[in-house]
Scaffold this active site. Structure first.
Site, PDB file in Angstrom:
ATOM      1  CD  GLU A   2      -2.903   1.198   2.314  1.00  0.00           C
ATOM      2  OE1 GLU A   2      -2.853   0.339   3.218  1.00  0.00           O
ATOM      3  OE2 GLU A   2      -3.837   2.007   2.191  1.00  0.00           O
ATOM      4  CB  CYS A  34      -7.503   2.718   4.151  1.00  0.00           C
ATOM      5  SG  CYS A  34      -7.898   1.842   5.647  1.00  0.00           S
ATOM      6  CG  ASN A  81      -9.015  -2.554   2.608  1.00  0.00           C
ATOM      7  OD1 ASN A  81      -8.420  -3.617   2.688  1.00  0.00           O
ATOM      8  ND2 ASN A  81      -8.791  -1.559   3.441  1.00  0.00           N
ATOM      9  CD  GLU A  82      -9.302  -2.818   7.617  1.00  0.00           C
ATOM     10  OE1 GLU A  82      -9.531  -1.645   7.985  1.00  0.00           O
ATOM     11  OE2 GLU A  82      -8.443  -3.540   8.153  1.00  0.00           O
TER      12      GLU A  82
HETATM   13  O1  AHR Z   1      -2.203  -1.497   6.838  1.00  0.00           O
HETATM   14  C1  AHR Z   1      -2.692  -0.249   7.197  1.00  0.00           C
HETATM   15  C2  AHR Z   1      -4.209  -0.197   7.109  1.00  0.00           C
HETATM   16  O2  AHR Z   1      -4.778  -1.068   8.029  1.00  0.00           O
HETATM   17  C3  AHR Z   1      -4.805  -0.625   5.811  1.00  0.00           C
HETATM   18  O3  AHR Z   1      -4.803   0.379   4.888  1.00  0.00           O
HETATM   19  C4  AHR Z   1      -6.196  -0.995   6.192  1.00  0.00           C
HETATM   20  O4  AHR Z   1      -6.741  -1.992   5.368  1.00  0.00           O
HETATM   21  C5  AHR Z   1      -6.081  -1.416   7.633  1.00  0.00           C
HETATM   22  O5  AHR Z   1      -6.980  -0.769   8.432  1.00  0.00           O
END
Ligand code: AHR
Length: 660
Positions: free
Chosen positions: A50, A247, A378-379
């Site tokens: 990321e 994120c 993602n989340e």
């Molecule tokens: O790894 C950091 C963040 O943690 C990521 O962007 C997210 O998916 C999680 O909350």
């Protein structure tokens, strides 16, 4: 001897024998080499990428000029204009109508400027790391009606000494833009260099995409990636690479979501965007953090191919980050999002005669990238996620029956959100569920058996983001301790043991810049010149490099080794090499002994290796002391079918032995 003394002596002997015995307690770990019960997926141990902590811009993407196209919110952020005497309007920022995704440029107007009287200096991403005698490639998009302005390009040390230079005489181009390039060498190694451009002559020159790359990028690709950082990934031999997050996929709001189509094609046409980690944590605010997308989806696929990892892109599912705006796309407007997913499969795998396959070929890769899976969201969580996922699932599976989808179980490995998703995703018969856990080391130890009870016939599990977060007050790189890493190592025995259910795992986040991070702990730390694998990196590497092909039972008193006497263990066969690989973790402060008794073989057949990773619980690796805690490999001879081992305090021990 009086009876009383006799009794006392006897008691002493009994206590002594008991004490001695308890000190030398031996744990017999039985490994059933003839009972493989699950194949280990080649994708098992991977990496999560990321653009957080300056992971891409300012990190693995080797561009050294920050705000190269003047598109940051403040167009001259990262640049310093110096002029003597001051002339109003000598440097202005203008917009061009012909490049909507990268409209701004700088206009330089000078009249008979004396040497150095007008210059612009770029500070780089927390400076620029340059190496003595290495070549640096400068380029710029420019236009001028007559060839009146010359550019003097200088690399400056932190103390403003000139340590590299070149002169560029851009052609007269009228109204057309032209890319000009020149290269030079640095005479010094300097972690905090700057790039100054001063102007000579009389005229008006327009500049855009001012860029500087080192020669020694990964595979020497122009405009490529930092080789040391890619090498650390390649050394992991990762089974997959997940990108672009995190994120970052969701965006703070939907306008800020990651859109892969905007990250391909010529770099000067990729539209820059604020990085959500710019503002996410006020305590670690990073106002100069933007995504240029110089590292875009084509480059991610290429990286995956280079390091032998399956690509695993994650796409936005029509939902922005639920910790931020939680903005939603109405279901009836979801089509473009779903189309993005379908088009991505075509971009990665399609014939060169398809629209997106042709785009891939035009970018230099006619062969398909063999994309087999993709994450949707993602989340994300809640019924709104499930509704949107169902639309994606239907559309993708209709067109690509065997294509696998990774689905979200939210942000936590338990609780109401998790329970809802976990239940519903199973009813939807999804392929893969992504679970995330950023937890204390104790959580990892307490959850080693988490997957023992998972449905063997249900969706597979992707342990997509995990990291041991010590409760200590340590910040930044100091959080990447042995204690956290060894707890992760213990937990990974549980994943490996459950390889029939858990098919992929990755630590997160991956990279962090020592001067520009937002989130810690992380797997790999870098500055402008150096990079270091944390203890957790070595744990990942030991698992990934000793993946094996089939998992076999490793038992202590007929039970999985999951914390008895502070020991954790798992065992795999490697059918390619004819070896057994045994991993044992000791999470206590004192050594443990164990006898490894391997059933179902005639004997160990060859010399093997013993690799030990251990250290004091609070020990860490740093950029200046990168090998404080690193694996120590010794060769060993083993006879018969049994092996006595001592497992050091806070350690991961990996044994590889040929078997007959
Ligand atoms: O790894 C950091 C963040 O943690 C990521 O962007 C997210 O998916 C999680 O909350």
């Amino acid at each position: 001897m009086r009876p009383c003394r006799f009794l006392l002596t006897g008691l002493f002997i009994i206590v002594f024998i008991f004490f001695s015995f308890s000190q030398s307690k031996n744990n017999v770990i039985t490994i059933k080499a003839d009972k493989p019960y699950a194949a280990i997926q080649s994708s098992m141990w991977g990496v999560f990428f990321e653009d957080i902590n300056l992971g891409a811009d300012g990190g693995i993407y080797a561009e050294m000029v920050k705000n190269r196209s003047f598109e940051f919110i403040k167009p001259l952020m990262g640049w310093k204009v110096e002029q003597k005497p001051f002339v109003e309007g000598a440097v202005t920022i203008l917009n061009r109508p012909d490049n909507k995704s990268n409209p701004r440029f700088a206009r330089i107007k000078i009249t008979n400027a004396a040497a150095g009287s007008l210059s612009i200096t770029n500070e780089g991403f927390r400076g620029m790391g340059v190496k003595k005698d290495l070549r640096y490639d400068f380029s710029v998009m420019c236009r001028q009606s007559s060839a009146g302005v010359k550019l003097h390009i200088e690399l400056l040390s932190a103390k403003d000494a000139v340590i590299g230079m070149a002169v560029m005489t851009p052609a007269a181009t009228g109204n057309d833009w032209k890319k000009e390039a020149v290269s030079f060498h640095s005479s010094e190694t300097e972690p905090k260099a700057k790039l100054r451009i001063w102007f000579e002559g009389t005229g008006v020159i327009d500049l855009d995409m001012i860029s500087l790359f080192p020669e020694d990028t990964w595979k020497k690709r122009p405009g490529g990636m930092r080789a040391d950082m890619v090498q650390l990934l390649a050394d992991l031999k990762p089974g997959f690479i997940r990108f672009p997050g995190g994120c970052i996929v969701e965006g703070m709001d939907l306008s800020n979501r990651y859109q892969w189509k905007k990250t391909i094609g010529p770099v000067e046409e990729r539209q820059l965007m604020i990085n959500r980690w710019n503002v996410e944590f006020p305590a670690r605010s990073t106002p100069d953090y933007f995504q240029t997308f110089g590292l875009g989806f084509f480059e991610y696929f290429q990286l995956a191919e280079d390091i032998g990892a399956e690509p695993l892109p994650i796409l936005n599912c029509g939902m922005a980050c639920q910790f931020n705006t939680a903005e939603l796309v109405p279901l009836e407007q979801l089509d473009p999002y779903v189309q993005d997913a379908l088009d991505l499969i075509e971009f990665a795998n399609g014939d060169v005669n398809t629209k997106w396959g042709k785009m891939r070929a035009d970018m230099g890769h006619p062969a398909p990238f063999n994309l087999k899976m993709m994450g949707v969201g993602n989340e994300n969580w809640g019924p709104q996620y499930l509704e949107r996922l169902a639309v994606f699932q239907k559309a993708i599976k209709e067109k690509y029956t065997d294509f696998k989808l990774v689905t979200s179980s939210g942000t936590d490995p338990g609780g109401e959100r998790f329970d809802l998703l976990n239940g519903e995703l199973r009813k939807m018969k999804v392929d893969i569920i992504d679970e995330h856990y950023y937890r204390k080391p104790e959580w990892f130890l307490g959850n080693v058996s988490r997957y023992d009870s998972y449905d063997r016939n249900g969706p597979k599990i992707f342990a997509g983001e995990y990291a041991g977060h010590s409760a200590s007050a340590a910040t930044g790189i100091n959080r990447s301790t042995v204690q956290a890493a060894i707890a992760e190592a213990a937990f990974l025995t549980g994943l490996e043991r459950n390889a029939d259910v858990v098919i992929m795992a990755s630590y997160a986040p991956l990279f962090a810049h020592i001067d520009g991070w937002q989130w810690a702990p992380d797997l790999i730390w870098v500055d402008n010149l150096k990079s270091v694998g944390t203890v957790s990196y070595h744990v990942q590497k030991l698992y990934s490099n000793n993946k094996g092909t089939h998992v076999v039972p490793a038992l202590l008193n007929d039970k999985p080794v999951a914390g008895q006497d502070s020991l954790y263990a798992s065992a795999v066969l490697d059918k390619h090499t004819g070896e057994i690989i045994i991993k044992i973790v000791n999470t206590s402060l004192s050594s443990r002994t164990a006898t490894l008794s391997v059933e179902g073989i005639k004997k160990f057949s060859s010399r093997g290796t013993m690799t030990v990773l251990s250290g004091q619980p609070d020990a860490i690796n740093t950029l200046d002391t990168p090998f404080t805690v690193s694996p120590v490999v010794t060769t060993m001879n083993a006879k018969g079918r049994k092996l006595d081992v001592t497992v050091k305090p806070f350690s991961l021990l990996v044994i590889r032995l040929g078997i007959k």
